[in-house]
Scaffold this motif. Structure first.
Motif, short mmCIF file in Angstrom:
data_model
loop_
_atom_site.label_atom_id
_atom_site.label_comp_id
_atom_site.label_asym_id
_atom_site.label_seq_id
_atom_site.Cartn_x
_atom_site.Cartn_y
_atom_site.Cartn_z
N ASN A 1 46.09 41.92 42.01
CA ASN A 1 45.28 41.34 40.94
C ASN A 1 45.61 42.02 39.62
O ASN A 1 45.09 43.09 39.30
CB ASN A 1 43.79 41.49 41.28
CG ASN A 1 42.90 40.74 40.32
OD1 ASN A 1 43.10 40.79 39.11
ND2 ASN A 1 41.90 40.06 40.86
N GLN A 2 46.47 41.38 38.85
CA GLN A 2 46.94 41.94 37.58
C GLN A 2 45.80 42.17 36.59
O GLN A 2 45.77 43.19 35.90
CB GLN A 2 47.99 41.00 36.96
CG GLN A 2 48.69 41.55 35.75
CD GLN A 2 49.67 42.66 36.09
OE1 GLN A 2 50.32 42.62 37.12
NE2 GLN A 2 49.78 43.66 35.24
N LEU A 3 44.85 41.25 36.51
CA LEU A 3 43.74 41.38 35.57
C LEU A 3 42.89 42.62 35.89
O LEU A 3 42.55 43.40 35.00
CB LEU A 3 42.87 40.12 35.59
CG LEU A 3 41.74 40.05 34.58
CD1 LEU A 3 42.27 40.13 33.15
CD2 LEU A 3 40.94 38.76 34.77
N MET A 4 42.57 42.81 37.17
CA MET A 4 41.78 43.97 37.57
C MET A 4 42.58 45.26 37.37
O MET A 4 42.02 46.28 36.96
CB MET A 4 41.32 43.85 39.02
CG MET A 4 40.25 42.79 39.22
SD MET A 4 38.65 43.24 38.55
CE MET A 4 37.97 44.10 39.95
N GLN A 5 43.87 45.23 37.65
CA GLN A 5 44.70 46.41 37.44
C GLN A 5 44.73 46.80 35.96
O GLN A 5 44.58 47.98 35.62
CB GLN A 5 46.12 46.17 37.95
CG GLN A 5 46.22 46.13 39.45
CD GLN A 5 47.65 45.85 39.93
OE1 GLN A 5 48.59 45.79 39.13
NE2 GLN A 5 47.80 45.66 41.22
N THR A 6 44.91 45.82 35.11
CA THR A 6 44.93 46.09 33.67
C THR A 6 43.59 46.66 33.21
O THR A 6 43.56 47.64 32.46
CB THR A 6 45.27 44.80 32.89
OG1 THR A 6 46.54 44.32 33.32
CG2 THR A 6 45.28 45.04 31.40
N TYR A 7 42.50 46.05 33.66
CA TYR A 7 41.16 46.55 33.29
C TYR A 7 41.00 47.99 33.76
O TYR A 7 40.56 48.87 33.00
CB TYR A 7 40.08 45.64 33.88
CG TYR A 7 38.69 46.17 33.65
CD1 TYR A 7 38.13 46.17 32.38
CD2 TYR A 7 37.95 46.70 34.71
CE1 TYR A 7 36.86 46.68 32.16
CE2 TYR A 7 36.68 47.21 34.49
CZ TYR A 7 36.14 47.20 33.22
OH TYR A 7 34.89 47.72 33.00
#
Length: 188
Positions: free
Chosen positions: A16-22
């Motif tokens: 999950n790229q979005l969660m990783q970035t967050y």
């Protein structure tokens, strides 16, 4: 692009790229801007009873709907603005949470001019980050005594929808509490 080989907190999905970035760039990063704190508090309020993934997916829509989280602008929202928000399918349409957000913006504007909301929130820890040392996210409590004190104090100042669980999540998100797991590259 976020590096996928980094060791992260176990709650972060590896796909999950979005969660990783967050996680990598925001969660647990000390935040002192009143506008950013108002955004995080609002998002935590809207997350209550839902998953953080839902809120992250809608974050840009929340920013547009709530004037980029300008407390001064949100404090002036009127009945038409409320109805527009209730009809906005791109955000979580919960009247109590919308009204709480407007109320909280009014409290920030009226009681905390010139970024004093940040000073107020950080004063609960003596302007220091509280670093916990949990090995696994299952060890992290839903709230602690600090969250209870902050929640009660906010309630006395007439903030709404700010129970200890929501406040603990807010303290984590804003970096006042660092709950990155031992072994995570962000645990310091």
């Amino acid at each position: 692009m976020i590096e996928s080989t980094k060791i992260r907190c176990q709650w972060v999905p590896s796909d999950n790229q979005l969660m990783q970035t967050y996680h990598d760039l925001e969660w647990g990063t000390p935040t002192t801007s009143t506008q950013a704190l108002f955004e995080l508090l609002t998002l935590e309020i809207f997350q209550s009873g839902l998953s953080w993934q839902i809120i992250l997916n809608k974050r840009d829509h929340f920013r547009r709907a709530f004037a980029q989280f300008s407390a001064a602008q949100v404090a002036n929202f009127n009945q038409q603005d409320i109805e527009n928000l209730m009809n906005n399918a791109d955000i979580v349409r919960n009247r109590r949470k919308i009204l709480a957000t407007i109320n909280n913006a009014q409290v920030i504007v009226n009681d905390f001019p010139d970024n004093q909301f940040s000073e107020y929130i950080w004063s609960f820890t003596g302007y220091h980050v509280i670093k916990h040392h949990y090995a696994h996210y299952f060890e992290i409590p839903k709230f602690d005594s600090l969250a209870v004190v902050v929640s009660q104090n906010l309630r006395q100042r007439h903030f709404q929808f700010i129970g200890p669980v929501t406040i603990y999540s807010f303290l984590q998100a804003s970096g006042i509490v660092n709950d990155h797991e031992l072994g995570c590259f962000r645990s310091d």
